[in-house]
Design an enzyme around this catalytic site. Structure first.
Site, PDB file in Angstrom:
ATOM      1  N   THR A  50       0.777  -1.211  -0.083  1.00 29.57           N
ATOM      2  CA  THR A  50      -0.008   0.057   0.104  1.00 29.57           C
ATOM      3  C   THR A  50       0.970   1.111  -0.069  1.00 29.57           C
ATOM      4  OG1 THR A  50      -1.571  -1.127   1.063  1.00 29.57           O
ATOM      5  CG2 THR A  50      -1.710   1.355   1.144  1.00 29.57           C
ATOM      6  N   CYS A  51       2.009   1.064   0.684  1.00 24.94           N
ATOM      7  CA  CYS A  51       2.858   2.275   0.584  1.00 24.94           C
ATOM      8  C   CYS A  51       3.555   2.842  -0.558  1.00 24.94           C
ATOM      9  CB  CYS A  51       3.961   2.063   1.864  1.00 24.94           C
ATOM     10  SG  CYS A  51       3.578   1.411   3.230  1.00 24.94           S
ATOM     11  N   SER A  52       3.758   1.668  -1.357  1.00 25.59           N
ATOM     12  CA  SER A  52       4.348   1.865  -2.603  1.00 25.59           C
ATOM     13  C   SER A  52       3.278   2.051  -3.749  1.00 25.59           C
ATOM     14  CB  SER A  52       5.199   0.689  -3.150  1.00 25.59           C
ATOM     15  OG  SER A  52       6.380   0.572  -1.922  1.00 25.59           O
TER      16      SER A  52
END
Length: 186
Positions: A50-52
């Site tokens: 999700t961060c990426s």
């Protein structure tokens, strides 16, 4: 509430043809936030899905609009070291600021909180030992820090959870932050 006063262990670009042209540089919370209006967003880890795929790209895309709304700088904070944060930024396609003395990238600045000092100071330390084998990381959140004061805080899932299965991503996104900045600048 005041933002935590800590020292971040960063890497600053130096004059060199080396593959890793950086020296260690201590940067304080005051360097980042004193006399400035900053947007921060924090996430469990560089290179995580999700961060990426969404979190960092959303803020990178919204960077100029946030600046136009009176934000001095946008910072992504993660409990990772400076080496990991740089490689993640490059992997994400962020444009590097190659100016001698710079701390990374042209738009969103990636801030390594390798010892989790800032994360703990914000009350956002979380572990996913059983769930993901992560150990201590940051809970996902975003905030506006105005001259060292936390003006607004968006915490996923309503608060920090330990060893939590789901990875909520509903209120710390760039869209929510833009909506807040637009409503508060009226």
């Amino acid at each position: 509430d005041a933002a935590p006063s800590v020292t971040f262990k960063t890497r600053t670009r130096i004059e060199s043809d080396d593959e890793n042209p950086f020296d260690w540089n201590d940067v304080t919370s005051e360097d980042y936030f004193k006399g400035k209006k900053a947007v921060i967003f924090s996430l469990p880890g560089a290179f995580t899905p999700t961060c990426s795929s969404t979190h960092l790209p959303g803020y990178e895309a919204a960077y100029e609009e946030m600046k136009s709304l009176g934000v001095d700088e946008v910072y992504c904070i993660s409990v990772n070291d400076a080496f990991v944060m740089r490689r993640w930024g490059i992997h994400q396609g962020l444009a590097e600021d190659k100016t001698v003395g710079s701390n990374g990238f042209e738009k969103v600045k990636l801030v390594p909180d390798g010892s989790a000092l800032f994360t703990r100071g914000m009350g956002m330390s979380a572990t996913w030992e059983q769930e993901r084998g992560f150990g201590e990381r940051s809970w996902r959140y975003s905030a506006v820090i105005n001259d060292m004061k936390v003006e607004k805080l968006f915490i996923e899932g309503g608060g920090v959870s330990q060893d939590f299965g789901p990875d909520p991503f509903e209120v710390s996104d760039a869209g929510t932050m833009l909506n807040y900045l637009k409503s508060s600048s009226k």
